[in-house]
Design a protein around this motif. Structure first.
Motif, PDB file in Angstrom:
ATOM      1  N   ARG A   1     -59.237  -2.231 -18.571  1.00  7.81           N
ATOM      2  CA  ARG A   1     -59.028  -1.803 -17.190  1.00  7.81           C
ATOM      3  C   ARG A   1     -60.161  -0.945 -16.651  1.00  7.81           C
ATOM      4  O   ARG A   1     -60.542  -1.086 -15.501  1.00  7.81           O
ATOM      5  CB  ARG A   1     -57.708  -1.029 -17.088  1.00  7.81           C
ATOM      6  N   GLY A   2     -60.664  -0.013 -17.434  1.00 12.24           N
ATOM      7  CA  GLY A   2     -61.740   0.865 -16.988  1.00 12.24           C
ATOM      8  C   GLY A   2     -61.538   2.283 -17.466  1.00 12.24           C
ATOM      9  O   GLY A   2     -60.558   2.611 -18.138  1.00 12.24           O
TER      10      GLY A   2
ATOM     11  N   SER B   1     -65.474  -4.400 -18.502  1.00  8.73           N
ATOM     12  CA  SER B   1     -64.578  -4.015 -17.419  1.00  8.73           C
ATOM     13  C   SER B   1     -65.297  -4.197 -16.087  1.00  8.73           C
ATOM     14  O   SER B   1     -66.482  -4.520 -16.046  1.00  8.73           O
ATOM     15  CB  SER B   1     -64.131  -2.550 -17.568  1.00  8.73           C
ATOM     16  N   ALA B   2     -64.577  -3.910 -15.029  1.00 15.21           N
ATOM     17  CA  ALA B   2     -65.147  -3.979 -13.684  1.00 15.21           C
ATOM     18  C   ALA B   2     -65.775  -2.653 -13.266  1.00 15.21           C
ATOM     19  O   ALA B   2     -66.263  -2.525 -12.148  1.00 15.21           O
ATOM     20  CB  ALA B   2     -64.069  -4.383 -12.679  1.00 15.21           C
ATOM     21  N   ASP B   3     -65.779  -1.682 -14.153  1.00 16.83           N
ATOM     22  CA  ASP B   3     -66.372  -0.394 -13.837  1.00 16.83           C
ATOM     23  C   ASP B   3     -67.839  -0.531 -13.455  1.00 16.83           C
ATOM     24  O   ASP B   3     -68.510  -1.495 -13.838  1.00 16.83           O
ATOM     25  CB  ASP B   3     -66.268   0.561 -15.034  1.00 16.83           C
TER      26      ASP B   3
ATOM     27  N   THR C   1     -59.325   4.889  -9.328  1.00 19.74           N
ATOM     28  CA  THR C   1     -60.631   4.231  -9.350  1.00 19.74           C
ATOM     29  C   THR C   1     -60.933   3.729  -7.942  1.00 19.74           C
ATOM     30  O   THR C   1     -60.066   3.750  -7.075  1.00 19.74           O
ATOM     31  CB  THR C   1     -60.689   3.088 -10.390  1.00 19.74           C
TER      32      THR C   1
ATOM     33  N   PHE D   1     -59.256  -3.873 -10.379  1.00 22.77           N
ATOM     34  CA  PHE D   1     -59.643  -3.930 -11.785  1.00 22.77           C
ATOM     35  C   PHE D   1     -58.783  -4.928 -12.546  1.00 22.77           C
ATOM     36  O   PHE D   1     -57.680  -5.278 -12.120  1.00 22.77           O
ATOM     37  CB  PHE D   1     -59.553  -2.542 -12.434  1.00 22.77           C
TER      38      PHE D   1
END
Length: 182
Positions: A44-45, A76-78, A121, A125
């Motif tokens: 998830r991040g 992750s999408a971070d 965030t 995500f």
């Protein structure tokens, strides 16, 4: 009703890349080093304490995965800045990539969540996903969850992959029957 595109066991793993902290691009599902398989852990991040705990636990199984010929990659999408901050809480030596786009998440078929607030965030995500890609680029094991509480137990996973990889077991990709045609 909207249907999502979930990858199925036995599918060709899609060509998806992300970026490592050293700014090098990495192709998901393409093992590094001596490994011939790769386990791609989508998380998830940095905002997720369960992800931090799981990734730190995964470090303890890195050798078991390596012994089975399975490389590890987390993604992750971070953003790069979020990953750099997250590394302050991570004690891992396997590669972690960032920048997974929403389109890439859809291609993987993972569940996508909206942030509950800006404090959580600043972007949509992926929920957890595991994709184990074999030497032929086929999805051998897949596990997708819609929340952070359900993930494969790493001891069972590493032992299972070692058993699958043992040539004496002749263990095929499971779950390939297309129930739409059966």
């Amino acid at each position: 009703m909207v249907y999502s595109n979930k990858l199925k066991a036995g599918d060709d793993f899609p060509h998806i890349s992300a970026v490592l902290l050293d700014d090098n691009e990495v192709v998901l599902g393409k093992p590094q080093g001596d490994a011939t398989w790769q386990a791609v852990f989508v998380y998830r991040g940095k905002h997720c304490p369960l992800c931090t705990k799981y990734l730190n636990e995964l470090e303890g199984y890195k050798q078991a995965f390596a012994d089975a010929g399975v490389d590890i990659l987390a993604v992750s999408a971070d953003s790069k800045a979020q990953l750099e901050t997250h590394l302050e809480k991570l004690e891992v030596s396997f590669p972690i990539a960032y920048g997974l786009s929403e389109e890439q998440m859809k291609t993987l078929g993972v569940y996508i969540s909206l942030p509950r607030s800006e404090q959580e965030t600043d972007h949509n995500f992926a929920e957890p996903g595991l994709f184990v890609v074999n030497e032929f680029g086929k999805l051998h094991v897949v596990d997708i969850s819609n929340n952070p509480f359900v993930r494969p137990e790493l001891g069972a996973l590493s032992r299972g992959l070692a058993w699958i990889r043992d040539p004496d077991n002749h263990y095929p990709i499971r779950g390939t029957l297309d129930y739409n045609l059966a």
